[in-house]
Design a protein around this motif. Structure first.
Motif, PDB file in Angstrom:
ATOM      1  N   ARG A  39      -4.524 126.381 -12.460  1.00 56.21           N
ATOM      2  CA  ARG A  39      -3.311 127.383 -11.844  1.00 56.21           C
ATOM      3  C   ARG A  39      -4.021 128.555 -11.730  1.00 56.21           C
ATOM      4  N   GLN A  40      -4.499 129.429 -13.011  1.00 59.82           N
ATOM      5  CA  GLN A  40      -4.980 130.479 -13.235  1.00 59.82           C
ATOM      6  C   GLN A  40      -6.502 130.612 -12.418  1.00 59.82           C
ATOM      7  N   LYS A  41      -7.114 129.582 -12.493  1.00 62.45           N
ATOM      8  CA  LYS A  41      -8.425 129.534 -11.352  1.00 62.45           C
ATOM      9  C   LYS A  41      -8.060 129.500  -9.989  1.00 62.45           C
ATOM     10  N   GLU A  42      -7.068 128.845  -9.615  1.00 61.67           N
ATOM     11  CA  GLU A  42      -6.588 128.865  -7.985  1.00 61.67           C
ATOM     12  C   GLU A  42      -6.107 130.455  -7.783  1.00 61.67           C
ATOM     13  N   ILE A  43      -5.257 131.061  -8.580  1.00 65.63           N
ATOM     14  CA  ILE A  43      -5.156 132.194  -8.369  1.00 65.63           C
ATOM     15  C   ILE A  43      -6.042 133.336  -8.144  1.00 65.63           C
ATOM     16  N   ILE A  44      -6.894 133.118  -8.850  1.00 65.79           N
ATOM     17  CA  ILE A  44      -8.197 133.956  -8.966  1.00 65.79           C
ATOM     18  C   ILE A  44      -9.096 133.633  -7.733  1.00 65.79           C
ATOM     19  N   LYS A  45      -9.070 132.415  -7.548  1.00 62.75           N
ATOM     20  CA  LYS A  45      -9.821 132.090  -6.042  1.00 62.75           C
ATOM     21  C   LYS A  45      -9.132 132.747  -5.098  1.00 62.75           C
ATOM     22  N   GLN A  46      -7.783 132.682  -4.950  1.00 61.82           N
ATOM     23  CA  GLN A  46      -7.111 133.143  -3.829  1.00 61.82           C
ATOM     24  C   GLN A  46      -7.362 134.718  -3.710  1.00 61.82           C
ATOM     25  N   ILE A  47      -6.833 135.394  -4.697  1.00 66.18           N
ATOM     26  CA  ILE A  47      -7.270 136.746  -4.929  1.00 66.18           C
ATOM     27  C   ILE A  47      -8.802 137.089  -4.354  1.00 66.18           C
ATOM     28  N   ASN A  48      -9.654 136.388  -4.876  1.00 67.44           N
ATOM     29  CA  ASN A  48     -11.000 136.770  -4.174  1.00 67.44           C
ATOM     30  C   ASN A  48     -11.198 136.454  -3.032  1.00 67.44           C
ATOM     31  N   GLU A  49     -10.724 135.436  -2.357  1.00 66.59           N
ATOM     32  CA  GLU A  49     -10.680 135.208  -1.089  1.00 66.59           C
ATOM     33  C   GLU A  49     -10.177 136.359  -0.231  1.00 66.59           C
ATOM     34  N   LEU A  50      -8.935 136.799  -0.871  1.00 62.08           N
ATOM     35  CA  LEU A  50      -8.277 137.981  -0.070  1.00 62.08           C
ATOM     36  C   LEU A  50      -8.810 139.203  -0.076  1.00 62.08           C
ATOM     37  N   SER A  51      -9.899 139.337  -1.178  1.00 62.09           N
ATOM     38  CA  SER A  51     -10.728 140.513  -1.300  1.00 62.09           C
ATOM     39  C   SER A  51     -11.833 140.601  -0.539  1.00 62.09           C
ATOM     40  N   THR A  52     -12.257 139.303   0.272  1.00 62.29           N
ATOM     41  CA  THR A  52     -13.312 139.415   1.258  1.00 62.29           C
ATOM     42  C   THR A  52     -12.877 139.686   2.654  1.00 62.29           C
ATOM     43  N   THR A  53     -11.594 140.009   2.881  1.00 57.93           N
ATOM     44  CA  THR A  53     -10.991 140.135   4.049  1.00 57.93           C
ATOM     45  C   THR A  53     -11.404 141.380   4.999  1.00 57.93           C
ATOM     46  N   LEU A  54     -12.075 141.165   6.057  1.00 57.60           N
ATOM     47  CA  LEU A  54     -12.433 141.991   6.922  1.00 57.60           C
ATOM     48  C   LEU A  54     -11.249 142.445   7.713  1.00 57.60           C
ATOM     49  N   VAL A  55     -11.148 143.833   7.719  1.00 58.36           N
ATOM     50  CA  VAL A  55      -9.968 144.406   8.498  1.00 58.36           C
ATOM     51  C   VAL A  55     -10.687 145.058  10.072  1.00 58.36           C
ATOM     52  N   GLN A  87     -20.036 136.924  11.011  1.00 58.69           N
ATOM     53  CA  GLN A  87     -20.730 136.193  12.245  1.00 58.69           C
ATOM     54  C   GLN A  87     -19.666 135.534  13.009  1.00 58.69           C
ATOM     55  N   THR A  88     -18.470 134.982  12.295  1.00 62.03           N
ATOM     56  CA  THR A  88     -17.455 134.265  12.883  1.00 62.03           C
ATOM     57  C   THR A  88     -16.383 135.281  13.905  1.00 62.03           C
ATOM     58  N   GLN A  89     -16.575 136.557  13.200  1.00 62.11           N
ATOM     59  CA  GLN A  89     -15.608 137.591  13.924  1.00 62.11           C
ATOM     60  C   GLN A  89     -16.299 138.275  14.879  1.00 62.11           C
ATOM     61  N   ASN A  90     -17.608 138.241  14.885  1.00 65.69           N
ATOM     62  CA  ASN A  90     -18.417 138.801  16.064  1.00 65.69           C
ATOM     63  C   ASN A  90     -18.445 140.693  15.756  1.00 65.69           C
ATOM     64  N   ILE A  91     -18.700 140.498  14.645  1.00 64.50           N
ATOM     65  CA  ILE A  91     -18.811 142.181  14.035  1.00 64.50           C
ATOM     66  C   ILE A  91     -20.157 142.752  14.212  1.00 64.50           C
ATOM     67  N   ASN A  92     -20.616 143.650  14.849  1.00 69.21           N
ATOM     68  CA  ASN A  92     -21.665 144.220  15.044  1.00 69.21           C
ATOM     69  C   ASN A  92     -21.727 145.528  14.249  1.00 69.21           C
ATOM     70  N   CYS A  93     -20.443 146.240  13.467  1.00 63.30           N
ATOM     71  CA  CYS A  93     -20.749 147.264  12.954  1.00 63.30           C
ATOM     72  C   CYS A  93     -19.427 147.088  11.851  1.00 63.30           C
ATOM     73  N   LEU A  94     -20.120 147.087  10.483  1.00 60.47           N
ATOM     74  CA  LEU A  94     -19.358 146.758   9.238  1.00 60.47           C
ATOM     75  C   LEU A  94     -19.088 148.223   8.395  1.00 60.47           C
ATOM     76  N   ILE A  95     -17.906 148.641   8.284  1.00 60.68           N
ATOM     77  CA  ILE A  95     -17.704 149.758   7.477  1.00 60.68           C
ATOM     78  C   ILE A  95     -17.250 149.557   6.005  1.00 60.68           C
ATOM     79  N   ILE A  96     -18.466 149.524   5.024  1.00 61.26           N
ATOM     80  CA  ILE A  96     -17.877 148.977   3.813  1.00 61.26           C
ATOM     81  C   ILE A  96     -17.434 150.298   3.008  1.00 61.26           C
ATOM     82  N   ASP A  97     -16.276 150.184   2.811  1.00 61.69           N
ATOM     83  CA  ASP A  97     -15.467 151.192   2.079  1.00 61.69           C
ATOM     84  C   ASP A  97     -15.313 151.022   0.381  1.00 61.69           C
TER      85      ASP A  97
END
Length: 168
Positions: A39-55, A87-97
C-alpha cells in the motif's frame, strides 16, 4: 489449519546446547506487513504520478510545477513521464517551475536538467523559472549549459517573455 495462506517470518539462530550445535527456529505470523508495504508503494507511485502533472495554460503552453523533495527515483520518473505527456498534450512550450524545490543533490539536479535537453530534442521550448541560487550553483558545478534556455524569476515573467501578459 483451514487452508488459508498466511504470511510468516522464519528466523533461524545457531546455538550451542551443551556440546552440540543446534538451530533454533522461530516462526512468527506477521499481520499486514506485506500489505502495508504494498500500500505504501502504491501511495508513493500515485504521489509521483501527480507530481508529473503538466498544468495547461494556453494552447500549446503548460507549466511543470516541481514541488517538495525530489529524490533520484522521482527525478527519473519525471524524466520518463514528462516527454510522453508533452507529446500527448501537444505542448510546444514548457515552463519548468523550480520555485517549490528547496533541496536537491547533484544527481537529482542533473536528472532535472536533462528534462530540458530532452524537450529541446523534441522541439519543445523550455523556460526555467524559480531557480534558487543553490540550484543554479549546482547546475554550474555540474557543467550544465543553459545558455540557450531562457530563465526567469517567476512563471509570470515567463508568460510576459512569451508576450502573453502585461508587465504589470
Amino acid at each position: 489449519m483451514d487452508g488459508t495462506t498466511v504470511n510468516v517470518e522464519l528466523y533461524c539462530h545457531p546455538l550451542l546446547l551443551g556440546d552440540k550445535k543446534v538451530i533454533r527456529n522461530l516462526c512468527e505470523r506477521y499481520y499486514g506487513k506485506k500489505e502495508s508495504e504494498t500500500r505504501q508503494k502504491e501511495i508513493i507511485k500515485q504521489i509521483n504520478e501527480l507530481s508529473t502533472t503538466l498544468v495547461p495554460l494556453l494552447e500549446g503552453i503548460a507549466v511543470l510545477p516541481l514541488v517538495g523533495s525530489i529524490d533520484e527515483e522521482r527525478a527519473n520518473q519525471l524524466l520518463m513521464a514528462v516527454p510522453v505527456k508533452v507529446q500527448t498534450q501537444n505542448i510546444n512550450c514548457l515552463i519548468i517551475d523550480f520555485s517549490g524545490i528547496y533541496t536537491l543533490n547533484s544527481i537529482v539536479t542533473e536528472h532535472l536538467f536533462k528534462i530540458n535537453s530532452v524537450m529541446s530534442l523534441l522541439g519543445v521550448q523550455c523556460i526555467l523559472t524559480g531557480l534558487r541560487p543553490e540550484l543554479s550553483r549546482s547546475a554550474v558545478q555540474l557543467g550544465i549549459n543553459l545558455d540557450s534556455t531562457p530563465t526567469m524569476a517567476t512563471v509570470k515573467n515567463a508568460l510576459h517573455f512569451l508576450g502573453i501578459t502585461s508587465s504589470k
